[in-house]
Structures are given as C-alpha cells and as structure tokens.
Design a protein around this motif. Structure first.
Motif, PDB file in Angstrom:
ATOM      1  N   SER A 134       0.830  -1.203   0.000  1.00  0.00           N
ATOM      2  CA  SER A 134       0.000   0.000   0.000  1.00  0.00           C
ATOM      3  C   SER A 134       0.866   1.256   0.000  1.00  0.00           C
ATOM      4  CB  SER A 134      -0.900   0.012   1.239  1.00  0.00           C
ATOM      5  OG  SER A 134      -0.110   0.135   2.420  1.00  0.00           O
ATOM      6  N   HIS A 135       0.261   2.349  -0.408  1.00  0.00           N
ATOM      7  CA  HIS A 135       0.944   3.632  -0.361  1.00  0.00           C
ATOM      8  C   HIS A 135       1.310   3.975   1.073  1.00  0.00           C
ATOM      9  CE1 HIS A 135       1.246   8.068  -0.207  1.00  0.00           C
ATOM     10  NE2 HIS A 135       1.725   7.962  -1.441  1.00  0.00           N
ATOM     11  N   ALA A 136       0.439   3.602   1.998  1.00  0.00           N
ATOM     12  CA  ALA A 136       0.690   3.887   3.414  1.00  0.00           C
ATOM     13  C   ALA A 136       1.933   3.147   3.908  1.00  0.00           C
ATOM     14  CB  ALA A 136      -0.528   3.486   4.244  1.00  0.00           C
TER      15      ALA A 136
ATOM     16  N   ILE B  55      -0.327   0.369  -9.155  1.00  0.00           N
ATOM     17  CA  ILE B  55      -0.080  -0.505  -8.004  1.00  0.00           C
ATOM     18  C   ILE B  55       1.300  -0.192  -7.431  1.00  0.00           C
ATOM     19  CG2 ILE B  55       0.143  -2.894  -7.209  1.00  0.00           C
ATOM     20  CD1 ILE B  55      -1.651  -3.726  -9.519  1.00  0.00           C
ATOM     21  N   TYR B  56       1.352  -0.043  -6.109  1.00  0.00           N
ATOM     22  CA  TYR B  56       2.631   0.224  -5.447  1.00  0.00           C
ATOM     23  C   TYR B  56       3.310  -1.104  -5.105  1.00  0.00           C
ATOM     24  CZ  TYR B  56       1.280   5.108  -4.956  1.00  0.00           C
ATOM     25  OH  TYR B  56       0.908   6.405  -5.217  1.00  0.00           O
ATOM     26  N   TYR B  57       4.653  -1.113  -5.229  1.00  0.00           N
ATOM     27  CA  TYR B  57       5.407  -2.340  -4.990  1.00  0.00           C
ATOM     28  C   TYR B  57       6.529  -2.121  -3.979  1.00  0.00           C
ATOM     29  CZ  TYR B  57       3.043  -4.438  -8.997  1.00  0.00           C
ATOM     30  OH  TYR B  57       2.094  -4.933  -9.851  1.00  0.00           O
ATOM     31  N   GLN B  58       6.923  -3.217  -3.356  1.00  0.00           N
ATOM     32  CA  GLN B  58       8.026  -3.212  -2.388  1.00  0.00           C
ATOM     33  C   GLN B  58       9.327  -2.811  -3.090  1.00  0.00           C
ATOM     34  OE1 GLN B  58       8.525  -3.555   1.266  1.00  0.00           O
ATOM     35  NE2 GLN B  58       7.818  -5.678   1.177  1.00  0.00           N
ATOM     36  N   PRO B  59      10.039  -1.800  -2.590  1.00  0.00           N
ATOM     37  CA  PRO B  59      11.265  -1.330  -3.257  1.00  0.00           C
ATOM     38  C   PRO B  59      12.482  -2.185  -2.905  1.00  0.00           C
ATOM     39  CG  PRO B  59      10.843   0.036  -1.341  1.00  0.00           C
ATOM     40  CD  PRO B  59       9.694  -0.955  -1.418  1.00  0.00           C
ATOM     41  N   THR B  60      12.487  -3.420  -3.356  1.00  0.00           N
ATOM     42  CA  THR B  60      13.590  -4.318  -3.017  1.00  0.00           C
ATOM     43  C   THR B  60      14.917  -3.856  -3.616  1.00  0.00           C
ATOM     44  OG1 THR B  60      12.820  -5.735  -4.835  1.00  0.00           O
ATOM     45  CG2 THR B  60      12.236  -6.387  -2.608  1.00  0.00           C
ATOM     46  N   PHE B  61      14.846  -3.099  -4.724  1.00  0.00           N
ATOM     47  CA  PHE B  61      16.074  -2.537  -5.288  1.00  0.00           C
ATOM     48  C   PHE B  61      16.760  -1.680  -4.229  1.00  0.00           C
ATOM     49  CE2 PHE B  61      13.892   1.450  -5.451  1.00  0.00           C
ATOM     50  CZ  PHE B  61      14.909   2.399  -5.450  1.00  0.00           C
ATOM     51  N   LEU B  62      15.985  -0.924  -3.457  1.00  0.00           N
ATOM     52  CA  LEU B  62      16.514  -0.019  -2.451  1.00  0.00           C
ATOM     53  C   LEU B  62      17.132  -0.794  -1.299  1.00  0.00           C
ATOM     54  CD1 LEU B  62      16.862   2.866  -1.379  1.00  0.00           C
ATOM     55  CD2 LEU B  62      14.584   2.652  -0.344  1.00  0.00           C
ATOM     56  N   TYR B  63      16.464  -1.883  -0.893  1.00  0.00           N
ATOM     57  CA  TYR B  63      17.000  -2.687   0.205  1.00  0.00           C
ATOM     58  C   TYR B  63      18.384  -3.228  -0.156  1.00  0.00           C
ATOM     59  CZ  TYR B  63      12.002  -2.716   1.408  1.00  0.00           C
ATOM     60  OH  TYR B  63      10.712  -2.357   1.696  1.00  0.00           O
ATOM     61  N   GLU B  64      18.507  -3.731  -1.384  1.00  0.00           N
ATOM     62  CA  GLU B  64      19.801  -4.277  -1.786  1.00  0.00           C
ATOM     63  C   GLU B  64      20.831  -3.172  -1.961  1.00  0.00           C
ATOM     64  OE1 GLU B  64      21.936  -6.993  -5.199  1.00  0.00           O
ATOM     65  OE2 GLU B  64      19.815  -7.293  -4.792  1.00  0.00           O
ATOM     66  N   SER B  65      20.433  -2.039  -2.483  1.00  0.00           N
ATOM     67  CA  SER B  65      21.363  -0.929  -2.646  1.00  0.00           C
ATOM     68  C   SER B  65      21.925  -0.502  -1.290  1.00  0.00           C
ATOM     69  CB  SER B  65      20.671   0.260  -3.322  1.00  0.00           C
ATOM     70  OG  SER B  65      21.559   1.348  -3.467  1.00  0.00           O
ATOM     71  N   VAL B  66      21.058  -0.367  -0.308  1.00  0.00           N
ATOM     72  CA  VAL B  66      21.496   0.023   1.036  1.00  0.00           C
ATOM     73  C   VAL B  66      22.410  -1.035   1.630  1.00  0.00           C
ATOM     74  CG1 VAL B  66      20.718   0.463   3.397  1.00  0.00           C
ATOM     75  CG2 VAL B  66      19.482   1.480   1.474  1.00  0.00           C
ATOM     76  N   TRP B  67      22.051  -2.313   1.464  1.00  0.00           N
ATOM     77  CA  TRP B  67      22.865  -3.416   1.983  1.00  0.00           C
ATOM     78  C   TRP B  67      24.253  -3.399   1.345  1.00  0.00           C
ATOM     79  CZ3 TRP B  67      22.723  -6.649   5.952  1.00  0.00           C
ATOM     80  CH2 TRP B  67      23.521  -7.788   5.929  1.00  0.00           C
ATOM     81  N   ASP B  68      24.309  -3.198   0.042  1.00  0.00           N
ATOM     82  CA  ASP B  68      25.586  -3.195  -0.669  1.00  0.00           C
ATOM     83  C   ASP B  68      26.454  -2.019  -0.246  1.00  0.00           C
ATOM     84  OD1 ASP B  68      24.736  -5.428  -1.992  1.00  0.00           O
ATOM     85  OD2 ASP B  68      24.297  -4.414  -3.880  1.00  0.00           O
ATOM     86  N   ILE B  69      25.873  -0.837  -0.183  1.00  0.00           N
ATOM     87  CA  ILE B  69      26.652   0.352   0.180  1.00  0.00           C
ATOM     88  C   ILE B  69      27.115   0.270   1.629  1.00  0.00           C
ATOM     89  CG2 ILE B  69      26.531   2.857   0.481  1.00  0.00           C
ATOM     90  CD1 ILE B  69      24.693   2.924  -1.983  1.00  0.00           C
ATOM     91  N   LEU B  70      26.281  -0.309   2.502  1.00  0.00           N
ATOM     92  CA  LEU B  70      26.697  -0.530   3.883  1.00  0.00           C
ATOM     93  C   LEU B  70      27.883  -1.495   3.931  1.00  0.00           C
ATOM     94  CD1 LEU B  70      26.267  -0.125   6.914  1.00  0.00           C
ATOM     95  CD2 LEU B  70      24.592  -1.994   6.857  1.00  0.00           C
ATOM     96  N   GLY B  71      27.840  -2.537   3.097  1.00  0.00           N
ATOM     97  CA  GLY B  71      28.963  -3.463   3.016  1.00  0.00           C
ATOM     98  C   GLY B  71      30.228  -2.770   2.547  1.00  0.00           C
ATOM     99  N   PHE B  72      30.101  -1.876   1.584  1.00  0.00           N
ATOM    100  CA  PHE B  72      31.244  -1.100   1.097  1.00  0.00           C
ATOM    101  C   PHE B  72      31.851  -0.273   2.221  1.00  0.00           C
ATOM    102  CE2 PHE B  72      32.360   3.246  -0.308  1.00  0.00           C
ATOM    103  CZ  PHE B  72      33.538   2.968  -0.990  1.00  0.00           C
ATOM    104  N   VAL B  73      31.005   0.428   2.968  1.00  0.00           N
ATOM    105  CA  VAL B  73      31.484   1.273   4.060  1.00  0.00           C
ATOM    106  C   VAL B  73      32.221   0.436   5.111  1.00  0.00           C
ATOM    107  CG1 VAL B  73      30.767   2.770   5.968  1.00  0.00           C
ATOM    108  CG2 VAL B  73      29.712   3.032   3.715  1.00  0.00           C
ATOM    109  N   ILE B  74      31.649  -0.709   5.476  1.00  0.00           N
ATOM    110  CA  ILE B  74      32.271  -1.567   6.487  1.00  0.00           C
ATOM    111  C   ILE B  74      33.630  -2.082   6.009  1.00  0.00           C
ATOM    112  CG2 ILE B  74      32.071  -3.780   7.682  1.00  0.00           C
ATOM    113  CD1 ILE B  74      29.045  -3.266   7.836  1.00  0.00           C
TER     114      ILE B  74
END
Length: 281
Positions: A152-154, A174-193
C-alpha cells in the motif's frame, strides 16, 4: 528526463536515432567509480594501474555475456521457442550473479597468465565491486524492475521514503516493495564496512576481504531475493537464493580453513611480497 505523473523516463537522452537509457548511464558511472577506487588502492599495494585497466577490458564483455547466459539458461523454456530473442539484451534479462561469476573466471585466468596474486587482486577490487552493485540497483529503480510484492501507499510512506521513490514504485496504479533499495542500502553498507576495516593491521589476511564481501553480499541477497516477484525459480527457492546459500557457506568455510589451516598466509597490509608470484599468494 520526464517527471510527468511522478514517473522517471528510462531514456536519459537521444543521439540521433540512438536512445541512451539511464540504466546504462548508471551502470557505466558505477564501473568507472569502482575502477578509479581500485586503481587508487592498488597504488598503495604497489599494484600497477595497467593491471586493472587490462583486466576490465576483458572482464566487462565477458561479464555481460555470462550475465545474459545465466538468465537465458534458467529461462530456457521461453527462449527455446525463439532463439533470436537470446540476443535481444536491450529488452532486459541479465543476472548479476552470472556477471560476477564470469568476471571471476576472467580474473583467475588473467592473474594466472600474468602471474599475479588473484587473492590480492580480489581483495583490492571487492569493496569497489559491492559499491558498484549498490549504485547499479538504481538502474533497476529507473526501469521499475527488481521490485517486490504489491504494497500500500501507506506502507511505503511509513518507511519515510522520498516521494520520488514512492511514485516510481507506482507501476500501473499498483505500489510495490522497493527491493532494489534494500539491496542498494545493503551493498553500500557493506562497502562502508569493508573500507573502514580494510586498513586495520592484523585484521584481514590475504583473500579474506574478498571472502568477507562474498559472505556479506550473499547473506543479504538471500533474504532480499525472497521478496522479489521477478526472480528465476528453481524448486522451492529462487535460483539466486540457492546460489547465495552456496556462496555464503563456501565463503565462511574457506575463511575458517585459510585462517586456521594456512597460518602462513600474509596479512593484507603486510606489503605486496610475491605479488607477481603464484596464484595462491
């Protein structure tokens, strides 16, 4: 760029009759940034910049071919009916795992031919690769792909996402789960670590930065892949989930084996002795 109705036009610009997609622009910029960072780190480890340039010239085309081949193999039931579709890569259908495996194969052959340390080479490029992966996922965002189930938008609003992300996740109403964003954040966090830890003395032995990258990426990819709706399936799990399990277990086992059964492995920061030596150095 067209922001009408809150949706970003996937076409960045046109040159005559050639349309340049944002996906390609983003991937290209990510690769260039990764190459720049790898060359910069290579200078500190006395690795010639030409080695990285030579490698990327071979790795990029092979990675693209293997990424497409990986996708086609697991979608063969579709492609067997029209073999001409195999070459239509511009219509979509590449798999990052296939590209990574292709690039790894090229690296092993490249280092063996030039008598370089594959482990050291992998340690240098691993943080830059996961950064490029994190940036590259924004190409999926522009294309409105690699998303999860309908939400949902909410729900998206509750994640405190910027409005432009929420609206781009609106696909045909229809709104969808932004899984691209989850992986992007996970990858960039891995880079920082990895970047924060890489230069700590007596922390990583040669090859362990790469294996840590593999374990980190595959662990996150397993769960994020489970949320997606466009993944290739193999039995009860998605193909990338099976591969993530194999890579994660393999990386952990190899980390333990090299640390406890090969105590003479050099530290990453111990200098670049025998960089031009055998593949196992």
């Amino acid at each position: 760029m067209n922001f009408s109705l809150g949706v970003i036009d996937p076409i960045a610009f046109s040159l005559g009759g050639l349309q340049v997609h944002w996906y390609g622009v983003i991937i290209g910029c990510a690769v260039l940034l990764a190459l720049y960072l790898a060359v910069s780190e290579g200078k500190k480890r006395q690795v010639p910049a030409d080695d990285f340039y030579d490698y990327i010239l071979w790795a990029l085309p092979i990675a693209l071919i293997s990424a497409r081949a990986y996708y086609v193999i697991f979608q063969w039931q579709y492609y067997q009916n029209d073999l001409s579709e195999i070459y239509r890569i511009w219509d979509g259908g590449i798999a990052i795992y296939g590209g990574l495996l292709g690039a790894l194969l090229v690296l092993v052959i490249f280092c063996r031919k030039k008598q370089l340390s594959a482990w050291l080479f992998l340690d240098i490029i691993s943080p830059t690769v996961i950064l490029a992966q994190g940036i590259g996922r924004w190409g999926n965002f522009i294309n409105q792909e690699a998303h999860g189930n309908a939400v949902s938008h909410a729900f998206l609003t509750s994640l405190h996402l910027p409005r432009f992300i929420i609206e781009q996740m609106n696909i045909n109403g229809i709104y969808y789960q932004p899984t691209f964003l989850y992986e992007s954040v996970w990858d960039i966090l891995g880079f920082v670590i990895l970047m924060l830890l890489r230069h700590r003395k007596h922390l990583f032995k040669r090859g362990e930065i790469f294996l840590t990258y593999v374990a980190w990426y595959s662990f996150g990819r397993f769960f994020i892949e489970g949320m997606r709706t466009d993944s290739l399936m193999l039995g009860a799990l998605r193909v990338s989930q099976w591969l993530s399990v194999i890579l994660f277990i393999g990386a952990i086992v190899l980390l333990a084996y090299r640390r406890y059964y090969r105590p003479n492995e050099p530290w990453y920061l111990a200098g670049n002795v025998e960089y031009g030596g055998s593949l196992n150095n």
